[in-house]
Design an enzyme around this catalytic site. Structure first.
Site, PDB file in Angstrom:
ATOM      1  N   HIS A  96       0.842  -1.204   0.000  1.00 44.20           N
ATOM      2  CA  HIS A  96       0.000   0.000   0.000  1.00 44.20           C
ATOM      3  C   HIS A  96       0.878   1.255   0.000  1.00 44.20           C
ATOM      4  O   HIS A  96       0.631   2.204  -0.747  1.00 44.20           O
ATOM      5  CB  HIS A  96      -0.885   0.049   1.264  1.00 44.20           C
ATOM      6  CG  HIS A  96      -1.953  -0.990   1.347  1.00 44.20           C
ATOM      7  ND1 HIS A  96      -2.160  -1.743   2.482  1.00 44.20           N
ATOM      8  CD2 HIS A  96      -2.901  -1.406   0.458  1.00 44.20           C
ATOM      9  CE1 HIS A  96      -3.196  -2.561   2.293  1.00 44.20           C
ATOM     10  NE2 HIS A  96      -3.655  -2.386   1.068  1.00 44.20           N
TER      11      HIS A  96
ATOM     12  N   LYS B 104     -15.241  -6.956   4.013  1.00 44.39           N
ATOM     13  CA  LYS B 104     -14.553  -8.249   4.084  1.00 44.39           C
ATOM     14  C   LYS B 104     -14.733  -8.902   5.454  1.00 44.39           C
ATOM     15  O   LYS B 104     -13.884  -9.655   5.896  1.00 44.39           O
ATOM     16  CB  LYS B 104     -13.065  -8.039   3.828  1.00 44.39           C
ATOM     17  CG  LYS B 104     -12.740  -7.519   2.439  1.00 44.39           C
ATOM     18  CD  LYS B 104     -11.264  -7.221   2.311  1.00 44.39           C
ATOM     19  CE  LYS B 104     -10.849  -6.944   0.886  1.00 44.39           C
ATOM     20  NZ  LYS B 104      -9.470  -6.452   0.810  1.00 44.39           N
TER      21      LYS B 104
ATOM     22  N   ARG C  53      -1.748  -5.978  -8.591  1.00 48.58           N
ATOM     23  CA  ARG C  53      -0.556  -6.767  -8.251  1.00 48.58           C
ATOM     24  C   ARG C  53      -0.299  -7.852  -9.261  1.00 48.58           C
ATOM     25  O   ARG C  53       0.816  -8.102  -9.660  1.00 48.58           O
ATOM     26  CB  ARG C  53      -0.733  -7.407  -6.867  1.00 48.58           C
ATOM     27  CG  ARG C  53      -0.680  -6.404  -5.743  1.00 48.58           C
ATOM     28  CD  ARG C  53      -1.273  -6.951  -4.479  1.00 48.58           C
ATOM     29  NE  ARG C  53      -2.718  -7.101  -4.617  1.00 48.58           N
ATOM     30  CZ  ARG C  53      -3.539  -7.332  -3.617  1.00 48.58           C
ATOM     31  NH1 ARG C  53      -3.046  -7.486  -2.407  1.00 48.58           N
ATOM     32  NH2 ARG C  53      -4.825  -7.429  -3.805  1.00 48.58           N
TER      33      ARG C  53
ATOM     34  N   SER D   7      -2.988  -7.571   2.844  1.00 46.11           N
ATOM     35  CA  SER D   7      -3.298  -7.472   4.278  1.00 46.11           C
ATOM     36  C   SER D   7      -3.748  -8.830   4.808  1.00 46.11           C
ATOM     37  O   SER D   7      -3.404  -9.232   5.921  1.00 46.11           O
ATOM     38  CB  SER D   7      -4.403  -6.446   4.522  1.00 46.11           C
ATOM     39  OG  SER D   7      -4.024  -5.185   4.048  1.00 46.11           O
TER      40      SER D   7
HETATM   41  N1  COD Z   1       0.760  -3.661  -3.924  1.00 49.38           N
HETATM   42  C1  COD Z   1       0.020  -2.774  -4.634  1.00 49.38           C
HETATM   43  N2  COD Z   1      -1.265  -2.519  -4.420  1.00 49.38           N
HETATM   44  C2  COD Z   1      -1.829  -3.175  -3.416  1.00 49.38           C
HETATM   45  C3  COD Z   1      -1.140  -4.100  -2.614  1.00 49.38           C
HETATM   46  C4  COD Z   1       0.216  -4.353  -2.918  1.00 49.38           C
HETATM   47  N3  COD Z   1       0.932  -5.252  -2.268  1.00 49.38           N
HETATM   48  N4  COD Z   1      -1.985  -4.596  -1.685  1.00 49.38           N
HETATM   49  C5  COD Z   1      -3.158  -4.007  -1.929  1.00 49.38           C
HETATM   50  N5  COD Z   1      -3.064  -3.173  -2.966  1.00 49.38           N
HETATM   51  C6  COD Z   1      -4.088  -2.325  -3.566  1.00 49.38           C
HETATM   52  C7  COD Z   1      -5.338  -3.112  -3.872  1.00 49.38           C
HETATM   53  O1  COD Z   1      -5.266  -3.699  -5.140  1.00 49.38           O
HETATM   54  C8  COD Z   1      -6.343  -2.004  -3.834  1.00 49.38           C
HETATM   55  O2  COD Z   1      -6.335  -1.307  -5.064  1.00 49.38           O
HETATM   56  C9  COD Z   1      -5.812  -1.058  -2.750  1.00 49.38           C
HETATM   57  O3  COD Z   1      -4.438  -1.353  -2.634  1.00 49.38           O
HETATM   58  C10 COD Z   1      -6.458  -1.226  -1.384  1.00 49.38           C
HETATM   59  O4  COD Z   1      -6.442  -2.594  -1.020  1.00 49.38           O
HETATM   60  P1  COD Z   1      -7.356  -3.147   0.175  1.00 49.38           P
HETATM   61  O5  COD Z   1      -7.337  -4.628   0.057  1.00 49.38           O
HETATM   62  O6  COD Z   1      -6.965  -2.530   1.453  1.00 49.38           O
HETATM   63  O7  COD Z   1      -8.766  -2.523  -0.175  1.00 49.38           O
HETATM   64  P2  COD Z   1     -10.090  -3.164  -0.791  1.00 49.38           P
HETATM   65  O8  COD Z   1      -9.828  -3.788  -2.113  1.00 49.38           O
HETATM   66  O9  COD Z   1     -10.706  -3.996   0.266  1.00 49.38           O
HETATM   67  O10 COD Z   1     -10.994  -1.858  -1.036  1.00 49.38           O
HETATM   68  C11 COD Z   1     -12.293  -2.002  -1.476  1.00 49.38           C
HETATM   69  C12 COD Z   1     -13.072  -0.674  -1.406  1.00 49.38           C
HETATM   70  C13 COD Z   1     -13.125  -0.153   0.000  1.00 49.38           C
HETATM   71  C14 COD Z   1     -12.387   0.359  -2.292  1.00 49.38           C
HETATM   72  C15 COD Z   1     -14.487  -0.983  -1.978  1.00 49.38           C
HETATM   73  O11 COD Z   1     -15.063  -2.039  -1.256  1.00 49.38           O
HETATM   74  C16 COD Z   1     -15.414   0.235  -1.939  1.00 49.38           C
HETATM   75  O12 COD Z   1     -15.249   1.170  -2.689  1.00 49.38           O
HETATM   76  N6  COD Z   1     -16.392   0.209  -1.018  1.00 49.38           N
HETATM   77  C17 COD Z   1     -17.320   1.316  -0.824  1.00 49.38           C
HETATM   78  C18 COD Z   1     -18.737   0.963  -1.301  1.00 49.38           C
HETATM   79  C19 COD Z   1     -18.832   1.121  -2.792  1.00 49.38           C
HETATM   80  O13 COD Z   1     -18.696   2.199  -3.357  1.00 49.38           O
HETATM   81  N7  COD Z   1     -19.109  -0.003  -3.448  1.00 49.38           N
HETATM   82  C20 COD Z   1     -19.228  -0.051  -4.870  1.00 49.38           C
HETATM   83  C21 COD Z   1     -17.863  -0.227  -5.511  1.00 49.38           C
HETATM   84  S1  COD Z   1     -18.090  -0.777  -7.138  1.00 49.38           S
END
Ligand code: COD
Length: 163
Positions: free
Chosen positions: A18, A42, A92, A130
């Protein structure tokens, strides 16, 4: 005109993957808002929203154009309330693509003006998530090179006896 983007996620907890993405994003936009979804989709998060917020704030102190916020509800509504033109997401591996594609298209349907930008992290973080960090840590594995030291400290106090 200033370009503002949102980097949304669950960040439970923040990883070096991140952070890598935040640093890359901060170089190409004027302002980057790291937006933590308060009520994780999640399941029950390990860290509360304010703990996740504190960790990200501390880890990004050196980045002057990065701010941290929490949100609930639709991402497009939060982005609009912030005056953001784009959403930053990380890719990723090919396995991320389908989920990210669907989300980007749904967000475009909800707000055609909001663009999604994809960036890739440094190769060494392409397998970091995570979920994996928490799983390995719970089982006593060493994840100290994959998360910021302040996250490592929080993991140790949250899950006593894991290491
Ligand atoms: N390297 C690079 N990028 C990374 C890495 C890594 N090692 N690990 C994670 N990421 C990226 C992920 O691909 C993602 O783009 C971002 O970092 C955040 O990752 P996470 O896992 O913390 O977050 P998510 O994927 O759980 O987030 C989901 C949201 C909160 C964005 C989504 O659920 C949301 O927008 N919810 C709000 C309700 C909504 O609008 N829903 C409709 C959406 S279509």
């Amino acid at each position: 005109m200033q370009t503002k983007a949102i980097y949304p996620g669950t960040f439970d907890p923040l990883t070096n993957g991140h952070l890598d993405l935040i640093a890359r994003g901060a170089k190409i936009v004027d302002q980057l808002v790291v937006a933590i979804l308060r009520n994780s989709e999640k399941g029950a998060p390990l860290f509360t929203a304010s703990e996740r917020e504190e960790m990200i704030r501390e880890a990004t102190l050196g980045l002057g154009n990065v701010s941290v916020a929490t949100f609930d509800g639709l991402l497009v509504d939060f982005a609009r309330s912030q005056g953001a033109k784009a959403v930053l997401r990380g890719i990723r591996a090919v396995s991320d693509y389908e989920y990210e594609f669907q989300m980007a298209m749904m967000n475009r349907k909800l707000d055609p003006e909001l663009e999604t930008l994809f960036m890739m992290p440094a190769e060494k973080y392409t397998y970091v998530s995570s979920r994996l960090i928490k799983g390995v840590f719970h089982l006593g594995g060493d994840v100290s090179s994959l998360v910021p030291p302040l996250v490592m400290d929080r993991l140790k106090s949250k899950v006593p006896g894991a290491i």
